[in-house]
Structure formats: C-alpha cells, structure tokens
Scaffold this motif. Structure first.
Motif, PDB file in Angstrom:
ATOM      1  N   ALA A  39       0.842  -1.198   0.000  1.00 15.88           N
ATOM      2  CA  ALA A  39       0.000   0.000   0.000  1.00 15.88           C
ATOM      3  C   ALA A  39       0.877   1.248   0.000  1.00 15.88           C
ATOM      4  N   GLU A  40       2.185   1.046  -0.230  1.00 19.69           N
ATOM      5  CA  GLU A  40       3.175   2.123  -0.289  1.00 19.69           C
ATOM      6  C   GLU A  40       3.257   2.895   1.026  1.00 19.69           C
ATOM      7  N   LEU A  41       3.195   2.139   2.126  1.00 18.07           N
ATOM      8  CA  LEU A  41       3.352   2.745   3.442  1.00 18.07           C
ATOM      9  C   LEU A  41       4.822   2.928   3.753  1.00 18.07           C
ATOM     10  N   GLU A  42       5.142   4.037   4.398  1.00 17.49           N
ATOM     11  CA  GLU A  42       6.501   4.301   4.864  1.00 17.49           C
ATOM     12  C   GLU A  42       6.533   4.225   6.385  1.00 17.49           C
ATOM     13  N   GLU A  43       7.704   3.963   6.920  1.00 15.65           N
ATOM     14  CA  GLU A  43       7.837   3.876   8.373  1.00 15.65           C
ATOM     15  C   GLU A  43       7.289   5.149   9.027  1.00 15.65           C
ATOM     16  N   GLY A  44       6.440   4.954  10.023  1.00  9.24           N
ATOM     17  CA  GLY A  44       5.877   6.089  10.747  1.00  9.24           C
ATOM     18  C   GLY A  44       4.566   6.594  10.197  1.00  9.24           C
ATOM     19  N   ASP A  45       4.138   6.100   9.029  1.00  7.92           N
ATOM     20  CA  ASP A  45       2.831   6.497   8.506  1.00  7.92           C
ATOM     21  C   ASP A  45       1.732   6.019   9.453  1.00  7.92           C
ATOM     22  N   VAL A  46       0.752   6.878   9.674  1.00 12.20           N
ATOM     23  CA  VAL A  46      -0.349   6.557  10.576  1.00 12.20           C
ATOM     24  C   VAL A  46      -1.672   6.654   9.821  1.00 12.20           C
ATOM     25  N   LEU A  47      -2.469   5.595   9.935  1.00 11.80           N
ATOM     26  CA  LEU A  47      -3.794   5.548   9.325  1.00 11.80           C
ATOM     27  C   LEU A  47      -4.818   5.114  10.359  1.00 11.80           C
ATOM     28  N   SER A  48      -6.071   5.463  10.130  1.00 10.52           N
ATOM     29  CA  SER A  48      -7.128   4.909  10.969  1.00 10.52           C
ATOM     30  C   SER A  48      -7.217   3.410  10.704  1.00 10.52           C
ATOM     31  N   LEU A  49      -7.761   2.686  11.638  1.00 10.54           N
ATOM     32  CA  LEU A  49      -7.937   1.247  11.480  1.00 10.54           C
ATOM     33  C   LEU A  49      -8.794   0.939  10.252  1.00 10.54           C
ATOM     34  N   TRP A  50      -9.807   1.754  10.031  1.00 11.60           N
ATOM     35  CA  TRP A  50     -10.680   1.623   8.860  1.00 11.60           C
ATOM     36  C   TRP A  50      -9.878   1.727   7.568  1.00 11.60           C
ATOM     37  N   ASP A  51      -9.015   2.726   7.494  1.00 13.25           N
ATOM     38  CA  ASP A  51      -8.230   2.926   6.279  1.00 13.25           C
ATOM     39  C   ASP A  51      -7.157   1.853   6.122  1.00 13.25           C
ATOM     40  N   MET A  52      -6.579   1.396   7.227  1.00 15.62           N
ATOM     41  CA  MET A  52      -5.547   0.359   7.148  1.00 15.62           C
ATOM     42  C   MET A  52      -6.135  -0.958   6.627  1.00 15.62           C
ATOM     43  N   LEU A  53      -7.381  -1.255   6.974  1.00 10.10           N
ATOM     44  CA  LEU A  53      -8.036  -2.451   6.432  1.00 10.10           C
ATOM     45  C   LEU A  53      -8.194  -2.334   4.915  1.00 10.10           C
ATOM     46  N   HIS A  54      -8.522  -1.129   4.452  1.00  5.68           N
ATOM     47  CA  HIS A  54      -8.584  -0.901   3.002  1.00  5.68           C
ATOM     48  C   HIS A  54      -7.202  -1.063   2.366  1.00  5.68           C
ATOM     49  N   ALA A  55      -6.172  -0.569   3.054  1.00  7.45           N
ATOM     50  CA  ALA A  55      -4.808  -0.649   2.539  1.00  7.45           C
ATOM     51  C   ALA A  55      -4.360  -2.091   2.360  1.00  7.45           C
ATOM     52  N   MET A  56      -4.895  -2.989   3.165  1.00  9.19           N
ATOM     53  CA  MET A  56      -4.563  -4.402   3.037  1.00  9.19           C
ATOM     54  C   MET A  56      -5.400  -5.086   1.961  1.00  9.19           C
ATOM     55  N   LEU A  57      -6.705  -4.811   1.925  1.00 10.89           N
ATOM     56  CA  LEU A  57      -7.615  -5.591   1.093  1.00 10.89           C
ATOM     57  C   LEU A  57      -7.756  -5.096  -0.341  1.00 10.89           C
ATOM     58  N   LEU A  58      -7.525  -3.807  -0.594  1.00 13.06           N
ATOM     59  CA  LEU A  58      -7.674  -3.311  -1.971  1.00 13.06           C
ATOM     60  C   LEU A  58      -6.401  -3.489  -2.796  1.00 13.06           C
ATOM     61  N   PRO A  59      -5.277  -2.853  -2.411  1.00  8.66           N
ATOM     62  CA  PRO A  59      -4.052  -3.052  -3.196  1.00  8.66           C
ATOM     63  C   PRO A  59      -3.287  -4.301  -2.767  1.00  8.66           C
ATOM     64  N   SER A  60      -3.865  -5.048  -1.805  1.00  6.65           N
ATOM     65  CA  SER A  60      -3.229  -6.254  -1.262  1.00  6.65           C
ATOM     66  C   SER A  60      -1.910  -5.919  -0.575  1.00  6.65           C
ATOM     67  N   GLY A  61      -1.944  -4.901   0.272  1.00  2.43           N
ATOM     68  CA  GLY A  61      -0.737  -4.425   0.920  1.00  2.43           C
ATOM     69  C   GLY A  61      -0.165  -5.374   1.967  1.00  2.43           C
ATOM     70  N   ASN A  62       0.996  -5.933   1.660  1.00  8.22           N
ATOM     71  CA  ASN A  62       1.687  -6.755   2.663  1.00  8.22           C
ATOM     72  C   ASN A  62       2.100  -5.909   3.856  1.00  8.22           C
ATOM     73  N   ASP A  63       2.464  -4.650   3.588  1.00  8.40           N
ATOM     74  CA  ASP A  63       2.838  -3.736   4.662  1.00  8.40           C
ATOM     75  C   ASP A  63       1.671  -3.479   5.603  1.00  8.40           C
ATOM     76  N   ALA A  64       0.484  -3.294   5.039  1.00  2.53           N
ATOM     77  CA  ALA A  64      -0.709  -3.048   5.847  1.00  2.53           C
ATOM     78  C   ALA A  64      -1.098  -4.290   6.649  1.00  2.53           C
ATOM     79  N   ALA A  65      -0.975  -5.472   6.044  1.00  2.00           N
ATOM     80  CA  ALA A  65      -1.295  -6.722   6.752  1.00  2.00           C
ATOM     81  C   ALA A  65      -0.383  -6.890   7.961  1.00  2.00           C
ATOM     82  N   TYR A  66       0.895  -6.583   7.775  1.00  2.00           N
ATOM     83  CA  TYR A  66       1.858  -6.710   8.876  1.00  2.00           C
ATOM     84  C   TYR A  66       1.558  -5.683   9.967  1.00  2.00           C
ATOM     85  N   ALA A  67       1.229  -4.455   9.553  1.00 11.18           N
ATOM     86  CA  ALA A  67       0.923  -3.403  10.526  1.00 11.18           C
ATOM     87  C   ALA A  67      -0.312  -3.766  11.349  1.00 11.18           C
ATOM     88  N   LEU A  68      -1.313  -4.330  10.706  1.00 13.11           N
ATOM     89  CA  LEU A  68      -2.514  -4.750  11.426  1.00 13.11           C
ATOM     90  C   LEU A  68      -2.216  -5.892  12.397  1.00 13.11           C
TER      91      LEU A  68
END
Length: 304
Positions: free
Chosen positions: A85-114
């Motif tokens: 999801a092109e997340l960089e260290e220290g990026d902060v998202l709401s839980l709602w948005d982080m779920l989108h970051a994992m499920l839409l672009p298939s973000g491995n970074d977002a899955a790990y963060a969650l």
C-alpha cells in the motif's frame, strides 16, 4: 455454517486450468462442485482474508472504533516486499483505512501493521491465547484458532500476508468456507466491494499525507461483490470471488491457475455454470412440487 460441507453431484462441471478449485452456494452452504478441493497448497494473499476476518473479530469483541483508532506502520511493515500500500515507516492511518490498505491493493505492509497492532493489543490486555509474546506470532496464533473454529482442517497460517512460506497453506475448500464466513461480516463485505479508496493519514512527522488505493480484483467491474486476489511464484495465480444476484449467492476459489489472466475468465466460467445449474435445478423442482400439491389436494377430496 455446518463444519461438514455437502458436495453435490451436478453434471458437466467447468474445465479449468486451476490446480484446485471450489464453488460454494453461500445460501445453503453446499459445495456445488470442486476439483482437488481438499489439497493443501500455498494460497498467497488469500491469507489476508483470514487476517481481515481475525482483525474484525477482535474489533467486534473489544468494541473498537475503527475510525478513531490509529495504526502506525513500523519499519518492519514498511520494509516488506511484494504488493504494498506504499506505506513508509511512521505512517499513521485509521484502522478503517488500514483495512482498506490491506484488502484493496493487497498491501503486505498493511497486513503486517494490522497484525502488529492487534497482536500487541492482545498481549497488553492479557488476552493472548499462547505463551509467545511476539505480537505477530500472537496474531497468527489467533488466525489459526479462527481457522480451527471454522472447521478449516487443511489450513495452517505462518504469517499475516501470504508471502512465500512452505508452512502457510490451505485448501480451496477451506478458503471458500472462510470467504463465505467473511462475506457475512458487513465491515469486510463493504471494503472488498470497493474498486477504489481515498483517505488522509499522517507521515512520521505528523504531516498530512494522502493515499489512494485501487482494488486488484478486476471482477468488481463485472458485477462481482468481492473478494481477494493472490499470487506468488510458489502459490501461482489465485482468486477468491463472490457473486450475488436475485437467483444465486456464490463464493468461488481458484488456486494456482495457469496464468494471472485465467483467474478472471475461469471465475466467470464458474459463475455462469453455477447459475445455469441452480436455475435448472429450481425449474426441475417446481413441477415436482406442483404434482405433490395436486396429489395431496386430490387425496383430501377422496377422504371427504
């Protein structure tokens, strides 16, 4: 859903390149057809369906506000390769948005963060069900507990994102079972139905940062309602899909298709065959019901 899934014997199932596949009637819980559906295989990013399912279970149980709760991407999360999801260290998202970051672009970074976020929460609240204290392993343990509760007997999760790991395996039957359960969660169903999501987050310096993610699932533009794509060299091209109209409610899974493009055409082939079979079965049943009703009515008159 009953943990035992009944497999129907419908004629002329579709010919597909996928090494294993399954089609579930989500209304009845019956397996319309399948091929090597019990075979254990790597499932790539279809793993994220369970990551989301587990996260939503914790959200529900702890009554977490998904728009107010914030998740930060760690160095480990932002360093992951593969789809992100092109997340960089220290990026902060709401839980709602982080779920989108994992499920839409298939973000491995977002899955790990969650997984870090929820694993740490379970540790700090004393709710972990394993002796390990590493947040990722705590969360993966919860994923496997949920798999067992759903009757996914051919499944073992080793990570929250699905990157290549010989211990991270499932089967088409187990994934179709999980996918149907996930689609019954309104939060999950809403997210995976979206083709695009825009949001604002913050970077490591607390400055506003815009994000836009597009869903990797091309079938959303063809009337499908979800679910999740996946591909790694060892798993091959994979796809879990859901389709619902006034006639049918289907969940379909393909594992290891011949090419990424085959995922789309073969899922449509599965859908078309399923609709044809279910409509035909319904039409065949109607004359039987009418005959039975007429027989009962005639018998009643004779008894009078």
């Amino acid at each position: 859903m009953d943990k035992r899934i009944k497999k129907l014997s419908l004629p002329c199932p579709p010919l597909l390149t996928a090494k294993s596949w399954a089609i579930l009637n989500a209304n009845t819980g019956e397996l319309l057809s399948g091929h090597h559906e019990h075979e254990r295989r790597e499932i790539a990013s279809l793993t994220k369906v369970m990551t989301a399912y587990t996260a939503i279970q914790i959200i529900t149980n702890l009554n977490i506000n998904v728009t107010e709760s914030k998740v930060e991407a760690s160095c480990d999360a932002s360093s992951l390769n593969g789809t992100t999801a092109e997340l960089e260290e220290g990026d902060v998202l709401s839980l709602w948005d982080m779920l989108h970051a994992m499920l839409l672009p298939s973000g491995n970074d977002a899955a790990y963060a969650l997984a870090e976020y929820f694993g740490l929460a379970l540790v700090e609240l004393g709710l972990r069900t394993t002796k390990v204290v590493d947040p990722i392993q705590v969360f993966v343990h919860e994923m496997n507990r949920n798999a067992k509760a759903l009757g996914m007997s051919n499944t073992n999760y080793a990570n929250p994102h699905g990157l290549q790991n010989c211990f991270n395996k499932s089967s088409a039957l187990d994934v179709v079972r999980l996918s149907a359960a996930a689609m019954r969660l309104p939060l999950f169903a809403e997210i995976v139905s979206k083709q695009k999501h825009k949001c604002m987050g913050q970077d490591i310096n607390s400055r506003e940062k815009a994000f836009v993610w597009h869903n990797t699932n091309r079938l959303l533009a063809k009337g499908f309602s979800g679910l999740k794509t996946g591909i790694t060299p060892s798993a091959g091209p994979c796809l879990a899909s859901s389709y619902k109209d006034e006639r049918v409610n289907l969940v379909m899974v393909l594992l290891s298709c011949k090419t990424p493009e085959h995922r789309w055409s073969e899922t449509i082939k599965m859908k078309d065959w399923s609709v044809k079979m279910l409509v035909k079965t319904k039409e065949d049943d109607e004359p039987k019901k009418a005959t039975t009703f007429a027989s009962k009515k005639h018998t009643k008159i004779l008894c009078c």
